[in-house]
Design a protein around this motif. Structure first.
Motif, mmCIF file in Angstrom:
data_model
loop_
_atom_site.group_PDB
_atom_site.id
_atom_site.type_symbol
_atom_site.label_atom_id
_atom_site.label_comp_id
_atom_site.label_asym_id
_atom_site.label_seq_id
_atom_site.Cartn_x
_atom_site.Cartn_y
_atom_site.Cartn_z
ATOM 1 N N GLY A 63 0.866 -1.170 0.000
ATOM 2 C CA GLY A 63 0.000 0.000 0.000
ATOM 3 C C GLY A 63 0.903 1.221 0.000
ATOM 4 N N PHE A 64 1.119 1.776 -1.172
ATOM 5 C CA PHE A 64 2.121 2.818 -1.401
ATOM 6 C C PHE A 64 1.700 4.139 -0.766
ATOM 7 C CE2 PHE A 64 4.361 6.017 -3.852
ATOM 8 C CZ PHE A 64 5.572 5.426 -4.188
ATOM 9 N N ILE A 65 2.627 4.746 -0.034
ATOM 10 C CA ILE A 65 2.399 6.084 0.533
ATOM 11 C C ILE A 65 3.501 6.999 0.015
ATOM 12 C CG2 ILE A 65 2.114 7.478 2.605
ATOM 13 C CD1 ILE A 65 1.475 4.920 4.142
ATOM 14 N N ALA A 94 9.003 9.744 -8.350
ATOM 15 C CA ALA A 94 10.323 9.564 -7.722
ATOM 16 C C ALA A 94 10.667 8.088 -7.575
ATOM 17 C CB ALA A 94 10.353 10.256 -6.359
ATOM 18 N N ALA A 95 9.689 7.275 -7.167
ATOM 19 C CA ALA A 95 9.947 5.845 -7.003
ATOM 20 C C ALA A 95 10.235 5.183 -8.343
ATOM 21 C CB ALA A 95 8.755 5.179 -6.327
ATOM 22 N N MET A 96 9.541 5.612 -9.387
ATOM 23 C CA MET A 96 9.772 5.041 -10.718
ATOM 24 C C MET A 96 11.182 5.367 -11.202
ATOM 25 S SD MET A 96 8.123 3.228 -12.966
ATOM 26 C CE MET A 96 8.289 2.765 -14.700
ATOM 27 N N ARG A 97 11.710 6.453 -10.755
ATOM 28 C CA ARG A 97 13.060 6.851 -11.163
ATOM 29 C C ARG A 97 14.136 6.213 -10.297
ATOM 30 N NH1 ARG A 97 17.327 7.228 -12.515
ATOM 31 N NH2 ARG A 97 18.510 8.916 -13.491
ATOM 32 N N HIS A 98 13.899 6.129 -8.989
ATOM 33 C CA HIS A 98 14.973 5.762 -8.065
ATOM 34 C C HIS A 98 14.735 4.478 -7.272
ATOM 35 C CE1 HIS A 98 16.801 9.682 -8.745
ATOM 36 N NE2 HIS A 98 15.658 10.265 -8.449
ATOM 37 N N ARG A 99 13.497 4.026 -7.152
ATOM 38 C CA ARG A 99 13.218 2.912 -6.232
ATOM 39 C C ARG A 99 12.348 1.843 -6.891
ATOM 40 N NH1 ARG A 99 13.653 7.500 -3.541
ATOM 41 N NH2 ARG A 99 11.488 8.109 -3.881
ATOM 42 N N MET A 138 8.828 1.214 -4.524
ATOM 43 C CA MET A 138 8.913 1.342 -3.068
ATOM 44 C C MET A 138 9.122 2.796 -2.676
ATOM 45 S SD MET A 138 11.348 -0.766 -0.382
ATOM 46 C CE MET A 138 12.786 0.311 -0.437
ATOM 47 N N GLU A 139 8.537 3.166 -1.549
ATOM 48 C CA GLU A 139 8.714 4.502 -1.000
ATOM 49 C C GLU A 139 8.738 4.401 0.516
ATOM 50 O OE1 GLU A 139 10.031 7.444 -1.170
ATOM 51 O OE2 GLU A 139 8.727 8.109 -2.813
ATOM 52 N N THR A 140 9.635 5.160 1.141
ATOM 53 C CA THR A 140 9.697 5.231 2.598
ATOM 54 C C THR A 140 8.955 6.469 3.051
ATOM 55 O OG1 THR A 140 11.833 4.096 2.650
ATOM 56 C CG2 THR A 140 11.199 5.330 4.614
ATOM 57 N N SER A 147 9.139 8.210 13.014
ATOM 58 C CA SER A 147 9.349 6.828 12.600
ATOM 59 C C SER A 147 9.087 6.688 11.106
ATOM 60 C CB SER A 147 8.444 5.883 13.391
ATOM 61 O OG SER A 147 7.083 6.202 13.182
ATOM 62 N N GLU A 148 9.680 5.664 10.496
ATOM 63 C CA GLU A 148 9.566 5.468 9.058
ATOM 64 C C GLU A 148 8.945 4.117 8.750
ATOM 65 O OE1 GLU A 148 13.533 5.901 7.590
ATOM 66 O OE2 GLU A 148 13.344 8.086 7.401
#
Length: 248
Positions: A63-65, A94-99, A138-140, A147-148
């Protein structure tokens, strides 16, 4: 779309398939559902001359945030991302580019609408029985308290001719020979990924009709994948199975 999937292979099989560092044993999972933890493979730097694997495993919330989100409760549950537009969407750019990640799976479940209020589930598995890797992001996300949490989504594309009669979308499958390119956000930009975002070739998957026990997240046994007889051939769904599984 992909709203439920399974990972029933042993940890060692997954480790070898994805080229990961050693994985701890984990039980087979026959009904992985949104908001549950899922396994993803991500690229990791390797010191020059090292023999360590170039990929590591990450356990993320399905569940992407996006990183800019203030309150996830104000957003829909993003379990899938449309591969055709992910690189342009602010949520996934950003995730499509880096993660970019790989999501190991033994197969996935899909539902075909068969008249008003009725949907027939199918267990969609590789015809040869092997593991597959879905394209993931993926995204943090950082909570206000500091907290992350790592979160993720599975990319989808148009269904191939085999699966189109069931549903109009399917997960993007990344072939093993392209794992490194997909994960490498330094050398390869999203525009270099277009050829990997196409539907997998016809004949790769087979769809097995199964009982509606898979509809409940409480059911987690291997019997979910047992074939059932169906006697109704209705039109495929042109809408969503339910609101929880909406595409962004």
């Amino acid at each position: 779309m992909c709203g439920r999937f399974a990972l029933t292979a042993k940890a060692k099989e997954v480790e070898i398939f994805l080229g990961l560092a050693e994985l701890d044993d984990f039980p087979p999972r026959f009904n992985i559902a949104p908001t549950q933890p899922i396994l993803m493979a991500v690229s990791t730097p390797r010191p020059e001359g090292s023999n360590l694997p170039r990929r590591r495993a990450a356990l993320v919330r399905w569940g992407f945030i996006p990183g800019w989100a203030k309150n996830p409760r104000d957003m829909p549950l993003l379990i899938n991302a449309r591969s055709e537009s992910a690189a342009e969407k602010a949520t996934f750019r950003a995730a499509m580019r880096h993660r970019r990640t790989l999501v190991p799976a033994s197969g996935f479940y899909e539902w075909r609408r068969e008249g008003k209020g009725r949907a027939q589930p199918f267990w969609v598995r590789p015809r040869k029985g092997e593991l597959v890797a879905f394209a993931g992001l993926m995204e943090t996300w950082s909570e206000p308290g500091g907290s992350e949490i790592d979160t993720g989504a599975i990319l989808t594309t148009e269904a191939n001719s085999d699966l189109a009669p069931i549903h109009q979308r399917m997960p993007v499958v990344i072939p093993p020979e392209h794992f490194s390119r997909w994960l490498d956000g330094v050398k390869y930009e999203p525009r270099d990924m277009a050829d990997l975002l196409a539907p997998v070739e016809p004949g790769f998957f087979e769809a097995v009709p199964v009982s509606d026990k898979v509809n409940s997240v409480a059911n987690v046994g291997p019997d979910l994948q047992e074939r059932v007889e169906i006697d109704f051939e209705g039109p495929r769904s042109e809408g969503k199975l339910d609101t929880q599984l909406s595409l962004f």
